[in-house]
Design a protein around this motif. Structure first.
Motif, PDB file in Angstrom:
ATOM      1  N   VAL A  95       0.830  -1.207   0.000  1.00 35.07           N
ATOM      2  CA  VAL A  95       0.000   0.000   0.000  1.00 35.07           C
ATOM      3  C   VAL A  95       0.864   1.256   0.000  1.00 35.07           C
ATOM      4  N   GLY A  96       0.521   2.199  -0.880  1.00 33.82           N
ATOM      5  CA  GLY A  96       1.199   3.489  -0.933  1.00 33.82           C
ATOM      6  C   GLY A  96       0.431   4.525  -0.144  1.00 33.82           C
ATOM      7  N   LYS A  97       0.322   5.717  -0.686  1.00 32.67           N
ATOM      8  CA  LYS A  97      -0.433   6.782  -0.026  1.00 32.67           C
ATOM      9  C   LYS A  97      -1.918   6.458  -0.088  1.00 32.67           C
ATOM     10  N   ILE A  98      -2.615   6.639   1.025  1.00 26.28           N
ATOM     11  CA  ILE A  98      -4.019   6.221   1.099  1.00 26.28           C
ATOM     12  C   ILE A  98      -4.962   7.423   1.072  1.00 26.28           C
ATOM     13  N   HIS A  99      -5.942   7.341   0.200  1.00 25.16           N
ATOM     14  CA  HIS A  99      -7.040   8.309   0.156  1.00 25.16           C
ATOM     15  C   HIS A  99      -8.004   7.972   1.295  1.00 25.16           C
ATOM     16  N   PRO A 100      -8.676   8.974   1.890  1.00 31.94           N
ATOM     17  CA  PRO A 100      -9.614   8.689   2.994  1.00 31.94           C
ATOM     18  C   PRO A 100     -10.654   7.629   2.664  1.00 31.94           C
TER      19      PRO A 100
END
Length: 276
Positions: free
Chosen positions: A252-257
């Motif tokens: 997992v990279g950057k996570i959106h809400p």
């Protein structure tokens, strides 16, 4: 005509209506039987299609494909592929070979792990380059996939890791002696993939984006009735049992809400990477 027909990921009924019509009317039907697996065997497909299905193993596809490609010049040949026909380079090669010798072809698409992985809640357009993680041996431990994962993480992108499948493989000794003896099928688990990734991380002298605390998603049997999804850190993935194959692993990279809300359906206690 050579038809490459995607079967999807689940049971025989996942074939498209167009694909089923082609199978029922084709002169010969082949099933590619080594880049992936279905929930059922050849017999269940034959019963549903009402047709004989010929298994095409790795040796047949890679060394004897000319036979059914040439047959497609004057008859209709259906070549069935689990997932989508272009989910593996082997099938791209078939199209190129057919084009080279002037045999007409058509492709019937279907779902594959490359898009069905969205079932975990991570947005498909936030994925970077897909990587393949091979089984290691005592003398062969490639880690080129690691740099691609690092590159994706550096850009905040998720990484789909396709895990190795070994079907109808021979030992080096049996290959050298030309003995038709094959090893039992092997399918890499999410746990094995996590173990190899952690070994690569530990072997690096410099700090890497990927660590044992990196959030991961393990998916198993996507599209099957007993599909399973687990969300945890890479270290925790070592003890995460997802059962029978097929498995895939997502870094997992950057996570959106919205992604975070979806992932918390599988693990309410996860912490997003940006806040760690």
């Amino acid at each position: 005509m050579l038809y490459l027909v995607g079967l999807g990921l689940g049971d025989p009924k996942d074939i498209t209506v167009r694909g089923l019509e082609i199978v029922k009317s084709a002169d010969e039907v082949y099933l590619e039987a080594y880049t992936s697996i279905l929930t059922v065997g050849k017999e269940a497909l034959e019963q549903f299609y009402g047709r004989e299905v010929i298994l095409a193993d790795r040796e047949f596809v890679e060394q004897k494909a000319e036979s059914f490609i040439e047959s497609a010049r004057n008859s209709n040949i259906a070549f069935l592929v689990v997932g989508d026909p272009f989910g593996a380079t082997t099938h791209t090669d078939l199209v190129l070979r057919a084009k080279e010798v002037g045999v007409p072809f058509q492709v019937v698409h279907n779902t594959s792990i490359l898009n069905a992985v969205g079932c975990c809640g991570l947005q498909l357009y936030s994925f970077g380059e897909t990587v393949s993680i091979p089984f290691w041996t005592d003398t062969w431990k490639p880690d080129s996939f690691f740099e691609k994962i690092e590159g994706n993480l550096d850009r905040g992108l998720h990484t789909l890791c396709l895990l190795d499948i070994k079907v109808k493989e021979q030992t080096i000794e049996n290959m050298m002696k030309n003995r038709p003896i094959f090893e039992p099928p092997r399918f890499m688990s999410n746990q094995q993939a996590a173990e190899q990734l952690i070994q690569v991380v530990n072997s690096k002298d410099n700090a890497s984006k990927l660590t044992g605390d990196t959030l991961c998603v393990g998916v198993a049997r996507v599209g099957w009735p007993d599909q399973k999804i687990s969300v945890c850190t890479l270290n925790e993935m070592l003890n995460c049992e997802l059962g029978q194959p097929l498995h895939s692993l997502v870094i997992v990279g950057k996570i959106h809400p919205l992604e975070l809300d979806f992932l918390r359906m599988f693990n309410p206690d996860i912490t997003p990477p940006d806040s760690s």
